[in-house]
Design a protein around this motif. Sequence first.
Motif, mmCIF file in Angstrom:
data_model
loop_
_atom_site.group_PDB
_atom_site.id
_atom_site.type_symbol
_atom_site.label_atom_id
_atom_site.label_comp_id
_atom_site.label_asym_id
_atom_site.label_seq_id
_atom_site.Cartn_x
_atom_site.Cartn_y
_atom_site.Cartn_z
ATOM 1 N N HIS A 194 0.849 -1.192 0.000
ATOM 2 C CA HIS A 194 0.000 0.000 0.000
ATOM 3 C C HIS A 194 0.888 1.246 0.000
ATOM 4 O O HIS A 194 1.145 1.837 1.061
ATOM 5 N N PRO A 195 1.367 1.664 -1.178
ATOM 6 C CA PRO A 195 2.210 2.867 -1.234
ATOM 7 C C PRO A 195 1.466 4.078 -0.699
ATOM 8 O O PRO A 195 0.256 4.203 -0.875
ATOM 9 N N THR A 196 2.185 4.954 -0.034
ATOM 10 C CA THR A 196 1.553 6.163 0.484
ATOM 11 C C THR A 196 1.071 7.017 -0.675
ATOM 12 O O THR A 196 1.626 7.003 -1.771
ATOM 13 N N GLN A 197 0.023 7.796 -0.427
ATOM 14 C CA GLN A 197 -0.566 8.617 -1.484
ATOM 15 C C GLN A 197 0.452 9.585 -2.061
ATOM 16 O O GLN A 197 0.488 9.834 -3.261
ATOM 17 N N LYS A 198 1.346 10.103 -1.213
ATOM 18 C CA LYS A 198 2.326 11.085 -1.677
ATOM 19 C C LYS A 198 3.284 10.482 -2.696
ATOM 20 O O LYS A 198 3.723 11.131 -3.641
ATOM 21 N N ASN A 199 3.624 9.187 -2.521
ATOM 22 C CA ASN A 199 4.645 8.567 -3.353
ATOM 23 C C ASN A 199 4.080 7.686 -4.460
ATOM 24 O O ASN A 199 4.823 7.263 -5.328
ATOM 25 N N ARG A 200 2.808 7.370 -4.404
ATOM 26 C CA ARG A 200 2.258 6.338 -5.255
ATOM 27 C C ARG A 200 2.454 6.656 -6.735
ATOM 28 O O ARG A 200 2.018 7.671 -7.247
ATOM 29 N N GLY A 201 3.143 5.725 -7.411
ATOM 30 C CA GLY A 201 3.265 5.812 -8.849
ATOM 31 C C GLY A 201 4.187 6.900 -9.354
ATOM 32 O O GLY A 201 4.283 7.115 -10.551
ATOM 33 N N LEU A 202 4.861 7.612 -8.478
ATOM 34 C CA LEU A 202 5.749 8.670 -8.915
ATOM 35 C C LEU A 202 7.148 8.129 -9.157
ATOM 36 O O LEU A 202 7.540 7.101 -8.641
ATOM 37 N N ILE A 203 7.902 8.847 -9.957
ATOM 38 C CA ILE A 203 9.246 8.440 -10.283
ATOM 39 C C ILE A 203 10.218 9.491 -9.765
ATOM 40 O O ILE A 203 9.998 10.678 -9.915
ATOM 41 N N VAL A 204 11.267 9.035 -9.162
ATOM 42 C CA VAL A 204 12.296 9.964 -8.717
ATOM 43 C C VAL A 204 13.559 9.707 -9.525
ATOM 44 O O VAL A 204 13.962 8.561 -9.725
ATOM 45 N N LYS A 205 14.135 10.737 -10.038
ATOM 46 C CA LYS A 205 15.351 10.586 -10.834
ATOM 47 C C LYS A 205 16.504 10.210 -9.914
ATOM 48 O O LYS A 205 16.779 10.887 -8.928
#
Length: 338
Positions: A194-205
């Motif tokens: 259950h990824p947190t809403q802030k991080n869900r599906g985002l990409i960090v370089k």
Amino acid sequence: MIVGLAIILVFVLFLPFTIPYVERNLEVFLFIMGIASVVVSGVWNYELVLKALKDPIHITLAVIFAGLIFNWVQKPFEKGIKRVSRILPFRLFLALIIIILGIVSSVITAIIAALVLVAIVTVLRLDRKSEVRFVILACYSIGMGAVLTPIGEPLSTIATSKLNADFFYLLRLIGPEVIPGIITFGMLATILIHPTQKNRGLIVKQKKESIGDILTRGYKVYLFVMALTFLGAGFEPFITRFLLVLHPYILYWINMISAVLDNATLAAAEISIEMNEKTVKSILLGLLISGGMLIPGNIPNIIAAGKLNIKSVEWARFGVPIGLIAMVIYFIVIVIAG
């Protein structure tokens, strides 16, 4: 000898969880324990040393070259992962990664599958709990899937050779159990991650690694595999004396020691062409499942944990319960099928 090996086994099982210095230097610790085991069992010889020096070469080179290649293709890879993760629901995306890597690991090898996993994880912005769970589920999937062909991992190569079997023998023998297991591990990702809403599906370089970082990781993998070679050889007299006479059902559970010992070595010691298929299946499934419980249990675990700095306690906290549940389920399947 037996008492000495038992003490070494207890050290390997418990010291990484209780002494921070051992945890930080796990490769060196296992190497020392491996040397101690071959000395205690009296199997130290020139041939073993040569084997321990040669065994890690291919995987080490694969780790180093994959690291260099990923540095080269990092930017388009990040874009590709981002594009796919936008199309699919994120937890479904994670599940598909686990399933696909598990299936293709029998063709591209467990090593390459683990390196692809690490590459994916490094560009996904997951919270720590989700990241650890995702990696462990994927390593279970890779470890099981890779055994379906002789080229997937050393265990399958050894088993096929010792049984004088054809290329697709293991796929026929344990494929009906392994493939649903791979799919189940993928589906578990949709339930347990259950990824947190802030991080869900985002990409960090990600910052590109230096050549020194890549070489250091290669050195750690080399030392790790060398340590497992020594541990497997050191414990072979123990296995021969106490395990080979046991009933397949008992051997299935005893093979949980593959969580800390090289499962390919255990397969080499246990499997014989004289065995019936039920016994071979029990041995293989016990080795495959328990190999995911702890970091030393399988090469994908070692690569992923080393690269992503996953600690032994973090791995065991999730990996052991999942492995025990899987062991119980597969044991029921084996008993019913038998």
